[in-house]
Design a protein around this motif. Sequence first.
Motif, PDB file in Angstrom:
ATOM      1  N   VAL A  61       0.829  -1.209   0.000  1.00 54.29           N
ATOM      2  CA  VAL A  61       0.000   0.000   0.000  1.00 54.29           C
ATOM      3  C   VAL A  61       0.867   1.264   0.000  1.00 54.29           C
ATOM      4  O   VAL A  61       1.655   1.489   0.931  1.00 54.29           O
ATOM      5  CB  VAL A  61      -0.930   0.032   1.243  1.00 54.29           C
ATOM      6  N   GLY A  62       0.730   2.062  -1.040  1.00 54.82           N
ATOM      7  CA  GLY A  62       1.320   3.398  -1.045  1.00 54.82           C
ATOM      8  C   GLY A  62       2.823   3.449  -1.026  1.00 54.82           C
ATOM      9  O   GLY A  62       3.398   4.406  -0.492  1.00 54.82           O
ATOM     10  N   THR A  63       3.488   2.463  -1.605  1.00 58.42           N
ATOM     11  CA  THR A  63       4.939   2.499  -1.662  1.00 58.42           C
ATOM     12  C   THR A  63       5.412   2.571  -3.113  1.00 58.42           C
ATOM     13  O   THR A  63       4.787   1.980  -4.004  1.00 58.42           O
ATOM     14  CB  THR A  63       5.570   1.276  -0.954  1.00 58.42           C
ATOM     15  N   SER A  64       6.496   3.280  -3.331  1.00 56.50           N
ATOM     16  CA  SER A  64       7.007   3.472  -4.690  1.00 56.50           C
ATOM     17  C   SER A  64       7.691   2.227  -5.227  1.00 56.50           C
ATOM     18  O   SER A  64       7.868   2.076  -6.433  1.00 56.50           O
ATOM     19  CB  SER A  64       8.001   4.641  -4.714  1.00 56.50           C
ATOM     20  N   GLY A  65       8.109   1.339  -4.328  1.00 49.18           N
ATOM     21  CA  GLY A  65       8.838   0.156  -4.761  1.00 49.18           C
ATOM     22  C   GLY A  65      10.243   0.462  -5.234  1.00 49.18           C
ATOM     23  O   GLY A  65      10.849  -0.327  -5.957  1.00 49.18           O
ATOM     24  N   ASN A  91      -2.384   1.491  -5.096  1.00 44.52           N
ATOM     25  CA  ASN A  91      -1.592   2.654  -5.463  1.00 44.52           C
ATOM     26  C   ASN A  91      -2.210   3.293  -6.712  1.00 44.52           C
ATOM     27  O   ASN A  91      -2.516   2.577  -7.668  1.00 44.52           O
ATOM     28  CB  ASN A  91      -0.134   2.245  -5.756  1.00 44.52           C
ATOM     29  N   PRO A  92      -2.388   4.611  -6.710  1.00 44.27           N
ATOM     30  CA  PRO A  92      -2.922   5.250  -7.919  1.00 44.27           C
ATOM     31  C   PRO A  92      -1.905   5.301  -9.059  1.00 44.27           C
ATOM     32  O   PRO A  92      -2.279   5.574 -10.201  1.00 44.27           O
ATOM     33  CB  PRO A  92      -3.280   6.664  -7.442  1.00 44.27           C
ATOM     34  N   GLU A  93      -0.643   5.035  -8.743  1.00 42.41           N
ATOM     35  CA  GLU A  93       0.416   5.066  -9.743  1.00 42.41           C
ATOM     36  C   GLU A  93       0.920   3.648 -10.034  1.00 42.41           C
ATOM     37  O   GLU A  93       0.779   2.746  -9.216  1.00 42.41           O
ATOM     38  CB  GLU A  93       1.598   5.917  -9.253  1.00 42.41           C
ATOM     39  N   SER A  94       1.535   3.477 -11.202  1.00 43.13           N
ATOM     40  CA  SER A  94       2.228   2.229 -11.498  1.00 43.13           C
ATOM     41  C   SER A  94       3.610   2.272 -10.858  1.00 43.13           C
ATOM     42  O   SER A  94       4.251   3.321 -10.806  1.00 43.13           O
ATOM     43  CB  SER A  94       2.366   2.028 -13.007  1.00 43.13           C
ATOM     44  N   TYR A 147      -6.192   5.812  -4.045  1.00 45.13           N
ATOM     45  CA  TYR A 147      -5.498   6.123  -2.800  1.00 45.13           C
ATOM     46  C   TYR A 147      -5.986   5.201  -1.682  1.00 45.13           C
ATOM     47  O   TYR A 147      -7.144   4.778  -1.669  1.00 45.13           O
ATOM     48  CB  TYR A 147      -5.706   7.583  -2.419  1.00 45.13           C
ATOM     49  N   SER A 148      -5.098   4.934  -0.732  1.00 52.72           N
ATOM     50  CA  SER A 148      -5.431   3.982   0.324  1.00 52.72           C
ATOM     51  C   SER A 148      -6.615   4.447   1.163  1.00 52.72           C
ATOM     52  O   SER A 148      -7.444   3.637   1.577  1.00 52.72           O
ATOM     53  CB  SER A 148      -4.214   3.745   1.222  1.00 52.72           C
ATOM     54  N   GLY A 149      -6.707   5.747   1.415  1.00 55.39           N
ATOM     55  CA  GLY A 149      -7.818   6.254   2.224  1.00 55.39           C
ATOM     56  C   GLY A 149      -9.163   6.106   1.547  1.00 55.39           C
ATOM     57  O   GLY A 149     -10.207   6.133   2.207  1.00 55.39           O
ATOM     58  N   VAL A 150      -9.146   5.946   0.227  1.00 55.86           N
ATOM     59  CA  VAL A 150     -10.383   5.745  -0.534  1.00 55.86           C
ATOM     60  C   VAL A 150     -10.720   4.264  -0.653  1.00 55.86           C
ATOM     61  O   VAL A 150     -11.841   3.831  -0.359  1.00 55.86           O
ATOM     62  CB  VAL A 150     -10.257   6.368  -1.944  1.00 55.86           C
TER      63      VAL A 150
END
Length: 252
Positions: free
Chosen positions: A194-198, A221-224, A238-241
């Motif tokens: 969740v929510g990490t860029s990797g 994540n909203p991004e790849s 987003y995680s909060g959503v």
Amino acid sequence: MSQEALHRVANLIQSAKHLVILTGAGVSKESGVPTFRDAMDGLWSQYDPQQLATPQAFEHDPRLVWEWYQWRRDLVHQAKPNAGHYALAQLEAQHTGEVLTVTQNVDDLHEQAGTRRIVHLHGNIARSKCASSCQGEPTIIDLNTLQTEDVPPRCPHCGAYLRPDVVWFGESLPPYAIARAIEASQNCDVMLVVGTSGLVSPAAQLPSMAAQRGAAIIEVNPESTPITPIAVAKLNDYSGVVLPQLLDAIGA
């Protein structure tokens, strides 16, 4: 995000016997905590974060480094857990299997939301420790017990400077934390990322480590990211959503 995808993820998580939740800066950013590089604004815009977050920088100018981290601590202190934090804490509380949260974040927003089983890979910015580790690593010192105007304060045991209990560039992760994270990643059957860029190692390797052992990787994540290609499911929000919706789907 389709209901079909949401329920597929809910079923995977619900059936997991060993669930690992890996969280990154995106989760805290939704609470208003700036990411590491976003924190370099205002008075601090003239600095490169890698000039402040190293043992060498602290040795060269301990006051400057301490004041930057004190400014960041104040920002973190003002933040409150968001809906994503609360959903993850509730997931831990309700899940019938083993759940461990591994976070790259240095705040305590997961704990404030109610998460109990957690590993901080990069330390905890709210804590301070002796820079010389005079009583063992880490030698945590409660600033509230000190009566001093020194900046940075000094260790009451040995007189060395105190420093934030965080991992700086060029330092190894706490051995216990990374060992526990690796063990959990190798033994989990589902990992929720969740929510990490990797992009930040060694945390970035944990999903691959889990996938190689047969675990299902779910990314929120909203991004790849570099994790996206190995994920069996991706929730693009987003995680909060999305996490409260996921929790509802699990409950249903």
